[in-house]
Design a protein around this motif. Sequence first.
Motif, PDB file in Angstrom:
ATOM      1  N   LYS A  52       0.840  -1.208   0.000  1.00 23.30           N
ATOM      2  CA  LYS A  52       0.000   0.000   0.000  1.00 23.30           C
ATOM      3  C   LYS A  52       0.876   1.259   0.000  1.00 23.30           C
ATOM      4  CE  LYS A  52      -3.748   2.192   2.584  1.00 23.30           C
ATOM      5  NZ  LYS A  52      -4.631   2.091   3.757  1.00 23.30           N
ATOM      6  N   TYR A  53       1.928   1.251   0.805  1.00 21.94           N
ATOM      7  CA  TYR A  53       2.843   2.385   0.862  1.00 21.94           C
ATOM      8  C   TYR A  53       3.541   2.575  -0.487  1.00 21.94           C
ATOM      9  CZ  TYR A  53       6.359   5.653   2.554  1.00 21.94           C
ATOM     10  OH  TYR A  53       7.140   6.759   2.730  1.00 21.94           O
ATOM     11  N   ALA A  54       3.997   1.473  -1.082  1.00 18.64           N
ATOM     12  CA  ALA A  54       4.689   1.543  -2.379  1.00 18.64           C
ATOM     13  C   ALA A  54       3.779   2.143  -3.449  1.00 18.64           C
ATOM     14  CB  ALA A  54       5.176   0.158  -2.797  1.00 18.64           C
ATOM     15  N   TYR A  55       2.496   1.751  -3.452  1.00 18.13           N
ATOM     16  CA  TYR A  55       1.553   2.311  -4.432  1.00 18.13           C
ATOM     17  C   TYR A  55       1.489   3.838  -4.315  1.00 18.13           C
ATOM     18  CZ  TYR A  55      -0.683  -1.721  -6.672  1.00 18.13           C
ATOM     19  OH  TYR A  55      -0.942  -2.808  -7.464  1.00 18.13           O
ATOM     20  N   LYS A  56       1.558   4.358  -3.106  1.00 21.24           N
ATOM     21  CA  LYS A  56       1.462   5.806  -2.896  1.00 21.24           C
ATOM     22  C   LYS A  56       2.679   6.551  -3.438  1.00 21.24           C
ATOM     23  CE  LYS A  56      -1.491   5.483   1.158  1.00 21.24           C
ATOM     24  NZ  LYS A  56      -1.576   5.664   2.626  1.00 21.24           N
ATOM     25  N   GLN A  57       3.774   5.835  -3.688  1.00 23.14           N
ATOM     26  CA  GLN A  57       4.994   6.480  -4.178  1.00 23.14           C
ATOM     27  C   GLN A  57       5.068   6.526  -5.704  1.00 23.14           C
ATOM     28  OE1 GLN A  57       6.112   7.823  -1.400  1.00 23.14           O
ATOM     29  NE2 GLN A  57       4.688   6.366  -0.468  1.00 23.14           N
TER      30      GLN A  57
END
Length: 165
Positions: A52-57
């Motif tokens: 989820k964090y990676a998607y935000k980047q």
Amino acid sequence: MRAAEPEAAPRTTSQQGAQAITVAPETATLVSAKISASRKAKQKKRAAAAVKYAYKQIGDPYRYGGTGPKSWDCSGLAGGAWRKGAGVKLPRTTQQIYRAVKYKVSWKGAVKGDLLFFYSGKSHMGIYVGKGYMIHAPSSGKRVKKIKLTGYYKRNFSGAVRPGY
């Protein structure tokens, strides 16, 4: 006189539930190291948070040595996703991460959150997000993006790990 042929590597059989699983010696430690259902569930939850964090980047620029929050290199992105998204601290470089994470996985065994490594020196990595895709910080002048894992990546695959245990 003929030279003796080398013996085939011994194989280990492990009982898991009612099924017998035969594995090569190099992976026997993974099967025999019994991981509790609660640890597996916790790892899966952490992996989902990292993804989820990676998607935000996605869309952030690549920067050599970048560890975020506004620019990344490949290992900085993976480390940032696992640290900030899932609370798991990883070393800084691709090679250090591969060595430090003991749970190794295969290309076919990859699940969401696993870290995939490429090239003989494990000089590039990405975060597997499922269904044949990964998120990575590609190279200078490019941006963090989600890509389909094509034949190119399979040919250059050099290992994968599963952090969070």
